[in-house]
Motif scaffolding. Sequence first.
Motif, PDB file in Angstrom:
ATOM      1  N   GLN A  54      34.047  30.768  32.695  1.00 41.64           N
ATOM      2  CA  GLN A  54      33.613  29.522  32.074  1.00 41.64           C
ATOM      3  C   GLN A  54      33.967  29.507  30.595  1.00 41.64           C
ATOM      4  OE1 GLN A  54      29.302  28.444  31.088  1.00 41.64           O
ATOM      5  NE2 GLN A  54      29.673  27.107  32.862  1.00 41.64           N
ATOM      6  N   THR A  55      34.558  28.384  30.151  1.00 35.02           N
ATOM      7  CA  THR A  55      34.843  28.162  28.737  1.00 35.02           C
ATOM      8  C   THR A  55      33.967  27.023  28.251  1.00 35.02           C
ATOM      9  OG1 THR A  55      37.139  28.834  29.042  1.00 35.02           O
ATOM     10  CG2 THR A  55      36.628  27.577  27.047  1.00 35.02           C
ATOM     11  N   VAL A  56      33.305  27.224  27.108  1.00 35.86           N
ATOM     12  CA  VAL A  56      32.402  26.217  26.565  1.00 35.86           C
ATOM     13  C   VAL A  56      32.934  25.753  25.215  1.00 35.86           C
ATOM     14  CG1 VAL A  56      30.049  25.670  25.867  1.00 35.86           C
ATOM     15  CG2 VAL A  56      30.451  27.297  27.731  1.00 35.86           C
ATOM     16  N   THR A  57      33.066  24.440  25.051  1.00 31.58           N
ATOM     17  CA  THR A  57      33.520  23.858  23.787  1.00 31.58           C
ATOM     18  C   THR A  57      32.372  23.095  23.156  1.00 31.58           C
ATOM     19  OG1 THR A  57      35.776  23.614  24.619  1.00 31.58           O
ATOM     20  CG2 THR A  57      35.179  22.306  22.687  1.00 31.58           C
ATOM     21  N   GLU A  58      32.041  23.451  21.910  1.00 30.00           N
ATOM     22  CA  GLU A  58      31.009  22.750  21.152  1.00 30.00           C
ATOM     23  C   GLU A  58      31.631  21.502  20.536  1.00 30.00           C
ATOM     24  OE1 GLU A  58      27.834  23.671  20.692  1.00 30.00           O
ATOM     25  OE2 GLU A  58      27.781  25.732  21.450  1.00 30.00           O
ATOM     26  N   VAL A  59      31.078  20.327  20.854  1.00 24.86           N
ATOM     27  CA  VAL A  59      31.632  19.070  20.371  1.00 24.86           C
ATOM     28  C   VAL A  59      31.003  18.650  19.044  1.00 24.86           C
ATOM     29  CG1 VAL A  59      32.004  16.636  20.951  1.00 24.86           C
ATOM     30  CG2 VAL A  59      32.169  18.376  22.716  1.00 24.86           C
ATOM     31  N   GLY A  60      29.754  19.038  18.819  1.00 26.98           N
ATOM     32  CA  GLY A  60      29.101  18.715  17.550  1.00 26.98           C
ATOM     33  C   GLY A  60      28.376  17.387  17.547  1.00 26.98           C
ATOM     34  N   THR A  61      28.368  16.687  18.663  1.00 26.23           N
ATOM     35  CA  THR A  61      27.649  15.430  18.800  1.00 26.23           C
ATOM     36  C   THR A  61      27.395  15.205  20.279  1.00 26.23           C
ATOM     37  OG1 THR A  61      27.669  13.066  18.235  1.00 26.23           O
ATOM     38  CG2 THR A  61      29.754  14.021  18.973  1.00 26.23           C
ATOM     39  N   MET A  62      26.512  14.282  20.607  1.00 26.93           N
ATOM     40  CA  MET A  62      26.251  14.008  22.018  1.00 26.93           C
ATOM     41  C   MET A  62      27.537  13.566  22.715  1.00 26.93           C
ATOM     42  SD  MET A  62      22.542  12.113  22.257  1.00 26.93           S
ATOM     43  CE  MET A  62      22.930  10.888  21.014  1.00 26.93           C
TER      44      MET A  62
END
Length: 292
Positions: A54-62
């Motif tokens: 699993q790769t998780v990307t933080e978007v920084g907003t909803m």
Amino acid sequence: MTGVRTYSNLDVAVRSDTSDVGEGPVFDPRTGHLLWVDIYGCKVYDDDLSTGTQTVTEVGTMVGAVAPRATREGFAAAVADGFGLVTGSGLTLVDKVLPEPNLRMNDGKVDSHGRFWAGSNDMEFAPGLGRLHRWDGDGPSVVVADGLVLPNGLGWNAEDTVLYLADSYANLLYRADFHAEPGQLGCLEVLAETEGAGVPDGLAVDVEGCFWVAMHGGREVRRYDPAGRVVGVVPVPVLQPTSCAFGPEGRLYITSARNGLSAEELARSPLSGSVFVIDTGTQGVPVQPFRA
């Protein structure tokens, strides 16, 4: 419900006790991976189901929904303020549709021509402020329907002539004639009411003309026929299933949420926030990547 099929043999595809509101599942044709989001956790998940990686990307907003791109890296995304692009360097907001702090983008999906459709809503779910948007990628998005509450799951039939739409806090399922070439809708017509069965959330459409709706708060996914009749039910072991998507092999993947559950409710539904999978015996209408 007489004559309604109950689907069994549900399994866990992705176990998670950290995602708050799992949503927006879609398969990436470039990799075969399952993509999904955590709306309030501001994350995009990329799961290789064959390896468990699993790769998780933080978007920084909803983030309400993502879509793989057809020819470029990264994803298109419906985020709090509008539409943008997510790459390894983060989020680039391209179309700031919603500068108002009380509004946000929600669930979305790409049509047969590669255009990204997504709903928006008031954070307090005020009636009449929900809208359905279409972003073609080569200019500002346009509003294609308004006067809703919480436009949510959407999808098109195999003939590309009908759009189905869930308006969650109105407890309504709509249909509208769809004109594929220009990307235009006819009038939204109420197909079914779901009061008392849970809130209709995300949905997926199969090649037989039926559509599958996650019933948030109802512990099930329902299969509706084109006339709006319930013809199938998938019981799930969590209170809040949120959305669903067909994999390339015809299995249905179901996201779920932990948000708002008490400690006692979480103890009774410890898999809340996970992604489930079940064989349905049918295939999904293919979902296209974003064209820009």
